[in-house]
Each structure stands twice: as structure tokens, then as C-alpha cells.
Design an enzyme around this catalytic site. Structure first.
Site, PDB file in Angstrom:
ATOM      1  N   LYS A 127       0.832  -1.179   0.000  1.00  0.00           N
ATOM      2  CA  LYS A 127       0.000   0.000   0.000  1.00  0.00           C
ATOM      3  C   LYS A 127       0.882   1.250   0.000  1.00  0.00           C
ATOM      4  CE  LYS A 127      -1.537   1.669   3.998  1.00  0.00           C
ATOM      5  NZ  LYS A 127      -0.608   2.277   4.938  1.00  0.00           N
ATOM      6  N   HIS A 157      -1.583  -5.453   5.489  1.00  0.00           N
ATOM      7  CA  HIS A 157      -1.066  -6.350   6.534  1.00  0.00           C
ATOM      8  C   HIS A 157      -2.067  -6.566   7.668  1.00  0.00           C
ATOM      9  CE1 HIS A 157       0.221  -2.665   8.647  1.00  0.00           C
ATOM     10  NE2 HIS A 157       0.334  -3.410   9.726  1.00  0.00           N
ATOM     11  N   LYS A 161      -3.160 -10.175  10.338  1.00  0.00           N
ATOM     12  CA  LYS A 161      -3.051 -10.254  11.803  1.00  0.00           C
ATOM     13  C   LYS A 161      -3.918 -11.394  12.313  1.00  0.00           C
ATOM     14  CE  LYS A 161      -2.118  -5.336  12.488  1.00  0.00           C
ATOM     15  NZ  LYS A 161      -0.839  -5.213  13.185  1.00  0.00           N
ATOM     16  N   GLU A 195      -2.517   5.101  17.828  1.00  0.00           N
ATOM     17  CA  GLU A 195      -1.069   4.917  17.972  1.00  0.00           C
ATOM     18  C   GLU A 195      -0.516   6.010  18.875  1.00  0.00           C
ATOM     19  OE1 GLU A 195       0.873   3.167  14.171  1.00  0.00           O
ATOM     20  OE2 GLU A 195      -0.428   4.774  13.475  1.00  0.00           O
ATOM     21  N   HIS A 219      -6.537  -0.338   5.955  1.00  0.00           N
ATOM     22  CA  HIS A 219      -6.648  -1.260   7.091  1.00  0.00           C
ATOM     23  C   HIS A 219      -8.043  -1.269   7.728  1.00  0.00           C
ATOM     24  CE1 HIS A 219      -2.448  -1.446   6.486  1.00  0.00           C
ATOM     25  NE2 HIS A 219      -2.106  -0.405   7.211  1.00  0.00           N
ATOM     26  N   LYS A 309      -2.363   9.412  15.169  1.00  0.00           N
ATOM     27  CA  LYS A 309      -0.992   9.357  15.683  1.00  0.00           C
ATOM     28  C   LYS A 309      -0.948  10.171  16.973  1.00  0.00           C
ATOM     29  CE  LYS A 309       0.928   7.498  11.871  1.00  0.00           C
ATOM     30  NZ  LYS A 309       1.404   6.110  11.881  1.00  0.00           N
TER      31      LYS A 309
HETATM   32  C1  BG6 Z   1       0.981   1.276   8.154  1.00  0.00           C
HETATM   33  C2  BG6 Z   1       0.863   2.769   8.154  1.00  0.00           C
HETATM   34  O1  BG6 Z   1       0.346   0.734   7.021  1.00  0.00           O
HETATM   35  O2  BG6 Z   1       0.369   0.752   9.322  1.00  0.00           O
HETATM   36  C3  BG6 Z   1       1.530   3.344   9.407  1.00  0.00           C
HETATM   37  O3  BG6 Z   1       1.468   3.310   6.995  1.00  0.00           O
HETATM   38  C4  BG6 Z   1       0.966   2.704  10.648  1.00  0.00           C
HETATM   39  O4  BG6 Z   1       1.372   4.753   9.463  1.00  0.00           O
HETATM   40  C5  BG6 Z   1       0.979   1.183  10.529  1.00  0.00           C
HETATM   41  O5  BG6 Z   1       1.746   3.112  11.756  1.00  0.00           O
HETATM   42  C6  BG6 Z   1       0.256   0.543  11.680  1.00  0.00           C
HETATM   43  O6  BG6 Z   1       0.439  -0.848  11.618  1.00  0.00           O
HETATM   44  P1  BG6 Z   1       0.420  -1.715  12.936  1.00  0.00           P
HETATM   45  O7  BG6 Z   1       0.524  -3.116  12.463  1.00  0.00           O
HETATM   46  O8  BG6 Z   1       1.601  -1.254  13.755  1.00  0.00           O
HETATM   47  O9  BG6 Z   1      -0.871  -1.388  13.610  1.00  0.00           O
END
Ligand code: BG6
Length: 458
Positions: A127, A157, A161, A195, A219, A309
């Protein structure tokens, strides 16, 4: 690379497996191996790199030099693969998206995409897949000029999970949840990906992307599709993906007025001082949206999605709020006992599922308190699940696209966020509008309050 190393250490990679990297800087195989050693050692999360195992893995790493814009690179790749006698090829594009089309065309010209004599050729594309509906369509067309849809693996991704995959088992391997999984029993759904980190040196990318593109379009919409889709008739890749796609297509496309009511952008104080971010940036580092799913199962049930964030906690979860009991038989509830029935699917950092319900407190009288039934992955299975990339890369090698995004899914998810992108592209926000370490802008609380709801900020 850490995921490949882990798969190798569990002996799950096919015999003859090797990786050919590319570099602009003329890196030798030896240098590439030592760079990968240090990177894998740094990024392996819960076990140290095994120095005994490493040489076996490293001897199959190679690097060829060249520029993506230069045809010669693809010739060198073809030649290297030929020398290594590799026939089944998985191209993995973790490159700036602006190179996707060029690379795909280069692979095509070097005849690296053609499947013949039972050899497979696949491509994994990271992505962001496009930056809006139009560019995603163009990119799909460009990739299709070289690869057929079954050869294309668009990675998200989150779908790899464990807990996201477990949603399918939870919903469709059990008989007791589906009957209440609909508008008659569910009041609303909240999906949170919060996050605590900022943009971590990716200011340039993030300034162009923003939270809506970076997390929601990909996501969180895939998670929404998994939690809300209809039961597939069979667990095979196309049937499961058909249902995900159908759900994404059922998301109501908002008008500009509806966007103002149902979407909130935020930016943390300090983002404008990050490297590669302009001092008057209008990019959102927080996004919250209220979606409507227009089908018989979900009509009228809001799905609230939010991500940001520099929020207070690192937590990704799905909360399904069920309707209250029709009668307050035990007297009026306190704030603590209001809306007791909540099912929480915890995706990270802890992984598990809990169901909250009211219970009688011990002692005289009928005093109630919320309690919870908990399933915790670690406690039940005692072992670490594979990282998302281990699952996904192995699936791509095995030719199983169930957890990958299909062309129609990627377009449907862009279609759902496009009105918000359009509206936000010309809005002058009053940024920054939230403090690092908070739960985001107050407008997001107001958006839910207007419907009598509240974010769960556990
Ligand atoms: C990524 C984003 O695809 O996913 C990031 O570009 C983000 O900005 C991340 O921090 C979060 O992934 P995970 O698996 O840490 O929740």
C-alpha cells in the site's frame, strides 16, 4: 525480511528459496547480506537473531544493481534469476508508489511476468494502492497490462493479523454469535486504531497521505468488511473475497453535507514541525468517520472508525455495542452499568476477545456491576502467533489470495472515502486541534454525542 527469516528458521520456506534484492548503489551480495543481518537483528520483535541459523538463510540473499527507470535493471534481474535457476517468482514491491507502474512495465518487458511450463509468477504490491479512486483505477489498469488479476497480490497487513483472521472463526465457526450480529441487536460498532507514535521520520510520505488514506481506506475498511460481511458459503479465496467486496460496496457514499456531519479530521500539535512537513500543513494525523452500511443486516447501525498518531494509548480494537435490555428491572442504572453488553475484539497490543455483561454484586440487595468474560490468545495458546507478514508472504508463495485485496475491493474502498478526500482537499482546518497524548480532537466526541454515543477511551 524479518518475516522471511522467521519462516526460514521454522523451515517453512520452499527448497531452493532465495531473495534477489535491487539497489541503486551497487551493493554486493556480501554487503547486502550484512545489511540484512543488522536490519533483521534490529527488527525481530521477540527473539534474538540466531547466529547459527543466519548463514544458511543469508547464503540465499543476492542483490542486483540498477535504477527502476532503467531497462537494464530488469535484464539483470532476469539474468540473475536464470543463473539461480529460479522459475517460480514472487515480485515484492515495497517501493515508493510512484515507481509501481514503471517497475511492472519493466518486469513485463523482461518477460518476467509470463507463467509458462507450470512456473508461477506473482506480484505483491504494498500500500498505498493509488491515492484516490481515479489513480487506483489507473494503477489497476497498468498492472493488468502485465499481470492477470490472479497473479496480483495487493497487501494489507491488517488482514494477516491473527486476531483479524480469528474474526472469521469467531463468527462462522460458532453458532451463537451470528443470530445477534445484526441491526436488531447491535446498537453501533466502534473500530479504533490508536497509535502513540508520531510520523517517525516519514513526514514526507505522511504529509501526502494523511490518516484517512494511510489507515482508514486500507486497514480499517478491511477490518470493517471482515466484521460486517455476510457469511461466505465456503472458505475459499474468491467466495470470502466476494463477501468482503460486497460489504465494501454497501457502504453509503456520502454527499458533501454528510461528510461535514460524519467525518472529523485532526492534527496533533507539533506535526507541522516534523521533518518534511510544511509549517501550514493541512494534513490530518487523526481521522474519525461514521459510516452507514446500506444492507438489510446493518441499515441504521453506525460504524464509527477512528485512527490517529500521538494518541493516549496504543490500541487497536473493535467494540460491538449491543442494545440494552428492554426493561430496567433492577432500577435505574448508574453510568457504570449503562449499555453493559459490549463485545470487544482486541487486535493489539493484547490479542483476545471479551464480552462484558452485568452481574449481581455479592451481598444483600440487587446491586449490579459490569464484569467480563475474557479470551486471551497468549493464555489459551501459550505461543506467539506468526507476524502478519509471515502469514501473508507464505500465502502468496502458496498461491492463496484469501487475505489479499482484490481489484474490486480496492476500488470499492476508495469509492467509500472519496467524498471525504474531496471535501477535505479544500477545507482550511483549524489545525493543530489536539494535543499529543490526548484522545484526539473534541469534534470527534461531538460527532458521536450528536447520536447519543460516546467513544470508548479505555
Ligand atoms: C501502516 C501505516 O500501514 O500501518 C503506518 O502506513 C501505521 O502509518 C501502521 O503506523 C500501523 O500498523 P500496525 O501493524 O503497527 O498497527
Amino acid at each position: 525480511m524479518p518475516s522471511l527469516y522467521r519462516l526460514a528458521s521454522q523451515r517453512r520456506l520452499p527448497p531452493g528459496f532465495c531473495v534477489v534484492g535491487t539497489s541503486r548503489d551497487g551493493i554486493s551480495d556480501q554487503r547486502f547480506r550484512s545489511m540484512m543481518h543488522d536490519a533483521v537483528a534490529q527488527f525481530l520483535e521477540d527473539s534474538p537473531l540466531d547466529e547459527q541459523l543466519w548463514p544458511d538463510f543469508a547464503r540465499n540473499l543476492y542483490c542486483v544493481s540498477g535504477d527502476f527507470n532503467d531497462r537494464q535493471l530488469y535484464g539483470s534481474i532476469a539474468q540473475k534469476l536464470d543463473e539461480l535457476k529460479q522459475r517460480n517468482l514472487l515480485f515484492y514491491l515495497a517501493t515508493p508508489p510512484s515507481f509501481f507502474e514503471t517497475i511492472v512495465a519493466g518486469l513485463g518487458e523482461a518477460n518476467l511476468a509470463r507463467e509458462e511450463d507450470h512456473a508461477w509468477r506473482r506480484i505483491v504490491i504494498e500500500k498505498p494502492f493509488g491515492r484516490d479512486l481515479e489513480s487506483a483505477r489507473c494503477l489497476n489498469q497498468a498492472v493488468h497490462r502485465v499481470f492477470a488479476e490472479p497473479q496480483i497480490y495487493r497487501i494489507d497487513h491488517y488482514l494477516g493479523k491473527e486476531t483479524v483472521q480469528n474474526i472469521l472463526a469467531f463468527r462462522f465457526a460458532n453458532g451463537i454469535f451470528e443470530p445477534v450480529w445484526n441491526r436488531r441487536f447491535v446498537n453501533h460498532v466502534q473500530i479504533t486504531a490508536a497509535e502513540t507514535i508520531g510520523v517517525e521520520g516519514r513526514g514526507g510520505y505522511y504529509q501526502e497521505a494523511g490518516a484517512l488514506r494511510d489507515m482508514i481506506q486500507s486497514h480499517l475498511l478491511q477490518v470493517t468488511a471482515t466484521i460486517a460481511m455476510e457469511p461466505p458459503a465456503a472458505f475459499d479465496p474468491e467466495t470470502v473475497r466476494d463477501e468482503r467486496a460486497r460489504l465494501l460496496r454497501a457502504i453509503k457514499i456520502m454527499t458533501a453535507d454528510e461528510v461535514r456531519e460524519n467525518a472529523v479530521a485532526g492534527q496533533y500539535r507539533g506535526f507541522r514541525q516534523e521533518k518534511d512537513v510544511p509549517p501550514d500543513s493541512m494534513t490530518e494525523t487523526y481521522a474519525a468517520v461514521a459510516l452507514q452500511i446500506e444492507n438489510w443486516r446493518w441499515a441504521g447501525v453506525p460504524f464509527y472508525l477512528r485512527t490517529g498518531k500521538k494518541l493516549m494509548r496504543h490500541v487497536t480494537d473493535i467494540a460491538i455495542q449491543f442494545n440494552d435490555a428492554p426493561l430496567a428491572m433492577f432500577g435505574p442504572g448508574t453510568a457504570e452499568t449503562a449499555h453493559p453488553n459490549l463485545l470487544i475484539v482486541r487486535i493489539q497490543p493484547e490479542e483476545g476477545i471479551s464480552l462484558r455483561f452485568l452481574s449481581k454484586q455479592p451481598g444483600s440487595g440487587m446491586r449490579l456491576r459490569p464484569v467480563s468474560m475474557d479470551f486471551n490468545y497468549g493464555a489459551s495458546f501459550g505461543e506467539r502467533g506468526p507476524a502478519a507478514y509471515e502469514t501473508l508472504l507464505l500465502d502468496a508463495m502458496a498461491g492463496d489470495p484469501t487475505l489479499y485485496t482484490r481489484e474490486d475491493m480496492v476500488e470499492a474502498s476508495w469509492r467509500a472515502v472519496q467524498p471525504i478526500l474531496d471535501e477535505w482537499s479544500h477545507r482550511k482546518f483549524d489545525f493543530p486541534n489536539y494535543e499529543p497524548g490526548s484522545w484526539g480532537p473534541k469534534e470527534a466526541d461531538q460527532m458521536l454525542a450528536r447520536r447519543g454515543h460516546q467513544w470508548r477511551n479505555s
